[in-house]
Design an enzyme around this catalytic site. Structure first.
Site, PDB file in Angstrom:
ATOM      1  N   CYS A  17     -29.475 -11.893 -10.922  1.00 49.29           N
ATOM      2  CA  CYS A  17     -28.257 -12.700 -10.992  1.00 49.29           C
ATOM      3  C   CYS A  17     -27.183 -11.924 -11.757  1.00 49.29           C
ATOM      4  O   CYS A  17     -27.425 -10.803 -12.214  1.00 49.29           O
ATOM      5  CB  CYS A  17     -28.515 -14.055 -11.652  1.00 49.29           C
ATOM      6  SG  CYS A  17     -29.027 -13.931 -13.377  1.00 49.29           S
ATOM      7  N   CYS A  20     -27.817 -10.374 -15.212  1.00 49.48           N
ATOM      8  CA  CYS A  20     -28.437  -9.043 -15.264  1.00 49.48           C
ATOM      9  C   CYS A  20     -27.357  -7.966 -15.277  1.00 49.48           C
ATOM     10  O   CYS A  20     -27.453  -6.983 -16.023  1.00 49.48           O
ATOM     11  CB  CYS A  20     -29.358  -8.845 -14.060  1.00 49.48           C
ATOM     12  SG  CYS A  20     -30.745  -9.999 -13.982  1.00 49.48           S
ATOM     13  N   ASP A 431      12.692  -2.924  -1.780  1.00 49.61           N
ATOM     14  CA  ASP A 431      13.554  -1.755  -1.738  1.00 49.61           C
ATOM     15  C   ASP A 431      14.095  -1.651  -0.308  1.00 49.61           C
ATOM     16  O   ASP A 431      13.531  -2.249   0.612  1.00 49.61           O
ATOM     17  CB  ASP A 431      12.738  -0.518  -2.118  1.00 49.61           C
ATOM     18  CG  ASP A 431      13.550   0.756  -1.996  1.00 49.61           C
ATOM     19  OD1 ASP A 431      14.715   0.761  -2.441  1.00 49.61           O
ATOM     20  OD2 ASP A 431      13.028   1.743  -1.449  1.00 49.61           O
ATOM     21  N   ASP A 633       8.726   2.383  -2.041  1.00 48.63           N
ATOM     22  CA  ASP A 633       8.107   3.546  -1.412  1.00 48.63           C
ATOM     23  C   ASP A 633       7.184   4.319  -2.344  1.00 48.63           C
ATOM     24  O   ASP A 633       6.585   5.308  -1.956  1.00 48.63           O
ATOM     25  CB  ASP A 633       9.165   4.487  -0.837  1.00 48.63           C
ATOM     26  CG  ASP A 633      10.139   4.995  -1.892  1.00 48.63           C
ATOM     27  OD1 ASP A 633       9.849   4.825  -3.092  1.00 48.63           O
ATOM     28  OD2 ASP A 633      11.175   5.567  -1.528  1.00 48.63           O
ATOM     29  N   ASP A 637      10.707   3.967  -7.038  1.00 47.15           N
ATOM     30  CA  ASP A 637      10.446   2.588  -7.437  1.00 47.15           C
ATOM     31  C   ASP A 637       9.222   2.455  -8.339  1.00 47.15           C
ATOM     32  O   ASP A 637       8.789   1.341  -8.633  1.00 47.15           O
ATOM     33  CB  ASP A 637      10.247   1.720  -6.181  1.00 47.15           C
ATOM     34  CG  ASP A 637      11.477   1.710  -5.297  1.00 47.15           C
ATOM     35  OD1 ASP A 637      12.579   1.556  -5.833  1.00 47.15           O
ATOM     36  OD2 ASP A 637      11.325   1.877  -4.076  1.00 47.15           O
TER      37      ASP A 637
END
Length: 744
Positions: A17, A20, A431, A633, A637
């Protein structure tokens, strides 16, 4: 390797589970030299970042082994997982065969079957003891081993619950067989719970086998890129063709790819013409025509003619391999929801053990004083009903399915949290160049007051010789098409988002926008230049001024078309409740023209924005409690992409976009934005459904068990199948996401 060390992926077998996985993270994370560790129960993998001078992978694998698990190298992951599943299948089959006779005792307690006469041997308490002993201590031995290692590490997991509950049922029944009155025992007047321990172990094994099978299918769907990785390639060296393994291909090797084959390397086509299907890499279904000089990528399919490709990257350096790594990174990372669930799961098992003890005490002292049998049955039912697995699986399995589906559509998610934040988005800043528009502007016209237009373009191409800006590329392309040979330029001085200056033929030549011209105090040689700029900008074109020794001698206008389906994408985003803004460094006129075409209102357009201005805009929107996304891009940016709640880097087929933003769109199609948004919202909804079910299950089943309204075997069976239902719901998400892909 970087200053934080190197990383290694390991497959981990034996986890029962998410507790662990948390235990491995905690233990390995404390080892000297380990910088970071992330373990995924759903993927059965561990990712470790370590300092090679301090610790080696063998020591890490040994430490995982000490915790009761088996760590192996990633190339053995699939084989190891299949072996684990095969052992689980064998244990399940044997357990089913041995449990079947024990079910007869349980069947006789059900009204419809009470009158059926069964062979006495099947209800013999000594036979039940023998069968239950084999199931408990042979078939169920891994539960004890797992519980031992968990308790030894001062932790708890599902193995502790199963071992505790089934042991209690078995030992209580064992005690009665040896100490109860023989007449009452053979008359079935003494309540034995051998079938409870056996049925619970069998049900848990069945649930875990189904879970493993379904999870394996989800993993295969999510790791579809691995099918695109070639292991052997045809290479031409010294005029001789030979077949070698992909990892031995070197940069500048020439690789031969026949029609119908998967391209094994990143490279440039040296000779040959063909169509290449890039759909499995970018999501674009239409094959692209490729010829000499074009870029191709590993994992794409050569559809028609033979290609001779000069290698630029091979093996683990290809963009495909980097995408695979990013998808794995996203699958092993944790969202905010998952971290909160992990916190709850950490104390869940101890709390359930205390609750079971409390249930026993209340029954034996208050609810039914002195009735040890009922008290015992209710306490065991509480232990067997508790299920931390459903909680732990709720988030990661859905994220595995979603990240795999997104990657196949050319949308690479770098971290699980980004998908969660994307679902909450209500403001998106776009942009213009390369995002809203094609990003491949062309020179529309040239105006000069000194010399010829060719002379002006020759100087401009010289200054823009080293720039990667789309307008610079357009200038160089136009000059090349006109047959111009730009002179050498030196002493470049770039101002990001504005312009550039350099010395050309002993003159200071500059090229830039109006803001750049003003900041450099350029004078205009003629009013006609400004009139020309105003006219071109009214047409939606972008204008750059060219100056000679701080005196503007001309201007160049550019036209960049809006991307197909941009208007559709903006419309879908609005319907999804997202406000779309346009922020660009361009002049207001071309910005408004592009916005009008895309369906963005003029009041939502921000022009003449420098990178720092976009960053301030993002911060201001976040201060107003908007959940802000930024699509750009990935170059100018970058600051805004990093600052946004979700940065979406619009790729153009180059691996540069993989380094920017939280999510990368390999194919810069506008419709990928609403598609990613829809997928993220469906995924988060699926996670919440899983969590809701897990919480409701525990909230309802545990009180029923505590109140004596559930037999222990019923509680244990319900616990086993709760995690299966969560995994099944995640798989249902996969089918929904496949339908979504057909809408875009």
């Amino acid at each position: 390797m970087d200053d934080k060390g190197i990383t290694i992926d390991l497959s981990v077998q034996g986890m029962s589970c998410t507790a662990c996985a948390a235990r491995i993270e905690k233990s390995v994370g404390k080892m000297p030299g380990v910088e970071a560790v992330a373990v995924s129960y759903s993927a059965r993998t561990a990712w470790v970042q370590y300092m090679p001078g301090t610790i080696q992978p063998s020591a890490i694998m040994e430490q995982i082994g000490k915790l009761g698990f088996k760590a192996d190298l990633p190339e053995n992951a699939k084989e190891g997982f299949e072996k684990e599943r095969s052992r689980l299948r064998l244990r399940l089959i044997v357990s089913l065969l041995l449990t079947a006779p024990l079910l007869t005792a349980m069947v006789q307690h059900l009204a419809p079957f009470a009158q059926i006469d069964l062979p006495a041997i099947l209800t013999n308490p000594w036979l039940q003891l023998g069968l239950a002993t084999i199931i408990q201590f042979v078939i169920g031995l891994p539960f004890y081993i797992g519980a031992y290692h968990a308790i030894r590490s001062r932790a708890t997991n599902m193995d502790v619950l199963v071992a505790t509950g089934t042991s209690a049922a078995y030992l209580y029944s064992h005690f009665l067989v040896f100490n109860a009155d023989r007449t009452a025992l053979y008359a079935h007047e003494v309540p034995l719970y051998f079938e409870t321990s056996a049925v619970v172990i069998t049900a848990v094994l069945l649930g875990k086998f189904i879970e493993a099978s379904v999870t394996s299918r989800a993993q295969q769907d999510a790791s579809g890129y691995s099918k695109l990785l070639n292991t052997v390639v045809q290479v031409e060296r010294a005029g001789v063709e030979m077949e070698i393994k992909t990892e031995f291909v070197r940069e500048n090797d020439y690789v031969i790819v026949q029609a119908g084959q998967i391209i094994p390397v990143d490279g440039i086509i040296a000779s040959g013409d063909s169509e290449v299907d890039e759909s499995l890499l970018t999501g674009e279904s239409v094959p692209l025509a490729k010829r000499s000089g074009d870029q191709v990528w590993a994992g794409t399919k050569n559809e028609s003619g033979a290609l001779r490709i000069r290698t630029t990257a091979a093996g683990y350096a290809t963009m495909l391999s980097r995408i695979v790594d990013l998808v794995r990174q996203a699958q092993r990372s944790k969202s905010v929801i998952q971290r909160q669930v992990d916190t709850v799961s950490a104390w869940f098992v101890p709390a359930m053990l205390f609750l079971a003890l409390g249930t026993f005490v209340i029954w034996v002292t208050i609810a039914d004083p002195g009735n040890w049998t009922t008290a015992f049955r209710c306490g065991v039912a509480v232990v067997l009903a508790a299920c931390p697995c459903a909680l732990g699986l709720a988030t990661p399995i859905s994220l595995v399915v979603a990240s795999g589906r997104l990657a196949k559509r050319g949308i690479v998610v770098k971290e699980a949290g980004a998908l969660e934040r994307l679902a909450q988005l209500n403001m998106l800043v776009l942009d213009k160049t390369g995002t809203l528009t094609e990003g491949k502007p062309k020179v529309s016209s040239v105006h000069t007051t000194l010399g010829s237009k060719q002379g002006l373009m020759r100087l401009a191409a010289a200054v823009e010789a080293n720039s990667t800006h789309p307008l610079a590329i357009a200038i160089r392309a136009d000059a090349m098409q006109a047959g111009l040979v730009p002179p050498a330029a030196v002493d470049f001085a770039y101002t990001t988002g504005k312009g550039v200056e350099a010395f050309v033929e002993q003159r200071r030549i500059g090229i830039g926008n109006a803001s750049f011209a003003a900041s450099r105090h350029w004078s205009f040689s003629s009013p006609s230049i400004q009139s020309y700029a105003e006219e071109r900008q009214k047409l939606g074109e972008t204008v750059l001024y060219v100056a000679d020794n701080n005196r503007v001698i001309g201007a160049i206008s550019f036209l960049d078309t809006v991307k197909p389906y941009a208007k559709t994408a903006v419309s879908r985003l609005r319907k999804a409740g997202v406000t779309v803004l346009l922020a660009t460094g361009d002049h207001p006129a071309p910005a408004l023209s592009a916005a009008q075409t895309a369906g963005i209102t003029p009041t939502q357009v921000y022009a003449n924005m420098l990178p720092e201005d976009k960053l301030k805009l993002i911060d201001r929107l976040k201060e107003q409690d908007y959940k802000v996304g930024m699509a750009g891009d990935g170059w100018n940016d970058a600051p805004a992409l990093a600052a946004a709640d979700v940065g979406l880097a619009m790729g153009d087929g180059t691996d540069a976009a993989l380094t920017a933003g939280h999510i990368t769109l390999l194919q810069p199609r506008m419709t990928a934005l609403p598609e990613a948004l829809l997928i993220s919202r469906l995924t988060v909804r699926n996670v919440r459904q899983n969590l809701t079910f897990a919480f409701i299950y525990n909230a309802f089943i545990i009180p029923f068990a505590a109140c004596g309204m559930l037999q222990p075997w019923m509680a244990g069976t319900a616990m086993a199948f709760s995690s299966v239902s969560v995994v099944g719901n995640a798989i249902r998400l996969g089918s929904r996401l496949r339908k979504v892909a057909g809408q875009f």
